[in-house]
Design a protein around this motif. Structure first.
Motif, PDB file in Angstrom:
ATOM      1  N   GLY A   1       0.810  -1.213   0.000  1.00  0.00           N
ATOM      2  CA  GLY A   1       0.000   0.000   0.000  1.00  0.00           C
ATOM      3  C   GLY A   1       0.848   1.269   0.000  1.00  0.00           C
ATOM      4  O   GLY A   1       2.077   1.228  -0.109  1.00  0.00           O
ATOM      5  N   LEU A   2       0.154   2.365   0.132  1.00  0.00           N
ATOM      6  CA  LEU A   2       0.765   3.699   0.208  1.00  0.00           C
ATOM      7  C   LEU A   2       1.822   3.730   1.312  1.00  0.00           C
ATOM      8  O   LEU A   2       1.569   3.249   2.432  1.00  0.00           O
ATOM      9  CB  LEU A   2      -0.355   4.697   0.533  1.00  0.00           C
ATOM     10  N   LEU A   3       2.985   4.289   0.999  1.00  0.00           N
ATOM     11  CA  LEU A   3       4.071   4.444   1.974  1.00  0.00           C
ATOM     12  C   LEU A   3       4.566   3.115   2.533  1.00  0.00           C
ATOM     13  O   LEU A   3       5.130   3.081   3.620  1.00  0.00           O
ATOM     14  CB  LEU A   3       3.626   5.332   3.151  1.00  0.00           C
TER      15      LEU A   3
ATOM     16  N   LEU B   1      -2.906  -4.909  -0.754  1.00  0.00           N
ATOM     17  CA  LEU B   1      -3.494  -4.251   0.421  1.00  0.00           C
ATOM     18  C   LEU B   1      -3.624  -2.760   0.139  1.00  0.00           C
ATOM     19  O   LEU B   1      -2.651  -2.104  -0.254  1.00  0.00           O
ATOM     20  CB  LEU B   1      -2.632  -4.482   1.652  1.00  0.00           C
ATOM     21  N   SER B   2      -4.808  -2.252   0.310  1.00  0.00           N
ATOM     22  CA  SER B   2      -5.120  -0.831   0.177  1.00  0.00           C
ATOM     23  C   SER B   2      -4.719  -0.306  -1.211  1.00  0.00           C
ATOM     24  O   SER B   2      -5.283  -0.746  -2.204  1.00  0.00           O
ATOM     25  CB  SER B   2      -4.492  -0.032   1.311  1.00  0.00           C
ATOM     26  N   MET B   3      -3.699   0.581  -1.323  1.00  0.00           N
ATOM     27  CA  MET B   3      -3.285   1.009  -2.667  1.00  0.00           C
ATOM     28  C   MET B   3      -2.924  -0.212  -3.502  1.00  0.00           C
ATOM     29  O   MET B   3      -3.168  -0.244  -4.718  1.00  0.00           O
ATOM     30  CB  MET B   3      -2.087   1.972  -2.576  1.00  0.00           C
ATOM     31  N   GLY B   4      -2.377  -1.242  -2.848  1.00  0.00           N
ATOM     32  CA  GLY B   4      -2.066  -2.489  -3.562  1.00  0.00           C
ATOM     33  C   GLY B   4      -3.324  -3.131  -4.135  1.00  0.00           C
ATOM     34  O   GLY B   4      -3.279  -3.780  -5.185  1.00  0.00           O
ATOM     35  N   GLY B   5      -4.454  -2.955  -3.444  1.00  0.00           N
ATOM     36  CA  GLY B   5      -5.730  -3.454  -3.960  1.00  0.00           C
ATOM     37  C   GLY B   5      -6.185  -2.636  -5.165  1.00  0.00           C
ATOM     38  O   GLY B   5      -6.727  -3.188  -6.128  1.00  0.00           O
ATOM     39  N   TYR B   6      -5.942  -1.309  -5.116  1.00  0.00           N
ATOM     40  CA  TYR B   6      -6.300  -0.484  -6.287  1.00  0.00           C
ATOM     41  C   TYR B   6      -5.504  -0.971  -7.503  1.00  0.00           C
ATOM     42  O   TYR B   6      -6.015  -1.051  -8.612  1.00  0.00           O
ATOM     43  CB  TYR B   6      -5.996   1.003  -6.067  1.00  0.00           C
ATOM     44  N   VAL B   7      -4.216  -1.288  -7.242  1.00  0.00           N
ATOM     45  CA  VAL B   7      -3.349  -1.766  -8.336  1.00  0.00           C
ATOM     46  C   VAL B   7      -3.836  -3.145  -8.812  1.00  0.00           C
ATOM     47  O   VAL B   7      -3.890  -3.413 -10.024  1.00  0.00           O
ATOM     48  CB  VAL B   7      -1.874  -1.834  -7.864  1.00  0.00           C
TER      49      VAL B   7
ATOM     50  N   ARG C   1      -7.490  16.084   1.347  1.00  0.00           N
ATOM     51  CA  ARG C   1      -6.655  15.659   2.482  1.00  0.00           C
ATOM     52  C   ARG C   1      -5.308  15.132   1.989  1.00  0.00           C
ATOM     53  O   ARG C   1      -4.278  15.335   2.612  1.00  0.00           O
ATOM     54  CB  ARG C   1      -7.373  14.584   3.302  1.00  0.00           C
ATOM     55  N   ARG C   2      -5.315  14.443   0.865  1.00  0.00           N
ATOM     56  CA  ARG C   2      -4.042  13.931   0.314  1.00  0.00           C
ATOM     57  C   ARG C   2      -3.128  15.093  -0.076  1.00  0.00           C
ATOM     58  O   ARG C   2      -1.924  15.065   0.157  1.00  0.00           O
ATOM     59  CB  ARG C   2      -4.304  13.067  -0.921  1.00  0.00           C
ATOM     60  N   ARG C   3      -3.716  16.138  -0.715  1.00  0.00           N
ATOM     61  CA  ARG C   3      -2.894  17.284  -1.126  1.00  0.00           C
ATOM     62  C   ARG C   3      -2.312  17.976   0.094  1.00  0.00           C
ATOM     63  O   ARG C   3      -1.182  18.456   0.073  1.00  0.00           O
ATOM     64  CB  ARG C   3      -3.743  18.262  -1.961  1.00  0.00           C
TER      65      ARG C   3
HETATM   66  C1  MLT Z   1      -2.949   2.729   1.636  1.00  0.00           C
HETATM   67  O1  MLT Z   1      -2.761   2.189   2.723  1.00  0.00           O
HETATM   68  O2  MLT Z   1      -2.532   2.278   0.573  1.00  0.00           O
HETATM   69  C2  MLT Z   1      -3.719   4.017   1.639  1.00  0.00           C
HETATM   70  O3  MLT Z   1      -4.263   4.261   2.874  1.00  0.00           O
HETATM   71  C3  MLT Z   1      -4.732   4.051   0.564  1.00  0.00           C
HETATM   72  C4  MLT Z   1      -5.502   5.317   0.545  1.00  0.00           C
HETATM   73  O4  MLT Z   1      -5.102   6.297   1.189  1.00  0.00           O
HETATM   74  O5  MLT Z   1      -6.527   5.349  -0.154  1.00  0.00           O
END
Ligand code: MLT
Length: 235
Positions: free
Chosen positions: A10-12, A63-69, A101-103
């Motif tokens: 995931g992210l980070l 997991l998370s961003m990994g799921g988006y991928v 919030r991300r920005r």
């Molecule tokens: C993640 O853990 O990859 C992030 O929390 C994903 C997100 O912020 O949408």
């Protein structure tokens, strides 16, 4: 024969997110974890998995961003994925407030030239409230953030902001799919998993109790059991 298994962080995060799984499932799987610090979009991240994975066909867990991928991979090359696991993730796109919030986090990371304030702000969302002061867990999370780096973080957040709505493609997924989430996941809540499980035909939903967003690290025993069982499902 072992299962070729691609684990998408995931992210980070980096391969350390999957450390307990790589250790516990080594008898049944061969692993590969992609580096996702240089791509700027889900398309690029999905293409990296497809171009660089050392297996022609594989089980895919994100997991998370990994799921988006992982959902991007399912749009691009479903024939290469033998089974799918979506952990602590969601199929919905960002709301305007989430993107804002991300920005703000990007601005903070750049202004502070470091992750301490970013991880401090994110930690209560990332893990179950009972684990926020778990120093060994927090050390792994901070270490993965440092490894990702500020510009890697900016690129990942940019890709996440631009991700599409994955819901329309879910009903076409044929692969047996595990949908798993921590009961107290504050970033991608249970309702988002119920939604994905309802749309994916061959899916099973697993809820990990007393667990936040980073289930692989927070509750490795439960997650390892679920993944081991998933690898044994008959397609
Ligand atoms: C993640 O853990 O990859 C992030 O929390 C994903 C997100 O912020 O949408």
């Amino acid at each position: 024969m072992k299962h070729p298994l691609v684990l998408v962080p995931g992210l980070l995060c980096d391969a350390a997110l999957w450390g307990p799984q790589v250790e516990a499932l080594a008898d049944v799987a061969d692993f590969w974890v992609p580096e996702l610090r240089t791509q700027r979009s889900m398309r690029e991240m999905g293409q990296t998995v497809l171009d660089e994975a050392p297996f022609s066909a594989f089980a895919l867990a994100g997991l998370s961003m990994g799921g988006y991928v992982a959902m991007e991979v399912m749009r691009r090359a479903p024939e290469r994925v033998t089974r799918l696991a979506l952990l602590d993730t969601r199929a919905t796109p960002d709301t305007e407030e989430e993107s804002d919030r991300r920005r703000e986090l990007i601005r903070l990371a750049r202004a502070e030239r470091g992750f301490t304030p970013v991880t401090n702000r994110m930690l209560p969302l990332l893990v179950h409230p009972s684990r926020v002061k778990d120093t060994s867990l927090v050390k792994i999370i901070r270490g993965m953030a440092e490894h990702t780096g500020i510009e890697g973080f900016v690129r990942q957040q940019t890709a996440i902001i631009g991700r599409p709505d994955s819901r329309p493609g879910l009903s076409a997924i044929k692969a047996p799919t595990l949908v798993l989430c921590g009961r107290e996941d504050a970033i991608t809540p249970l309702a988002r998993h119920e939604e994905m499980a309802a749309l994916i035909p061959a899916s099973r939903l697993e809820i990990v109790e007393a667990c936040g967003h980073l289930s692989t690290l927070e509750r490795p025993g439960e997650v390892n059991r679920a993944l081991r069982s998933w690898l044994g499902w008959n397609p």
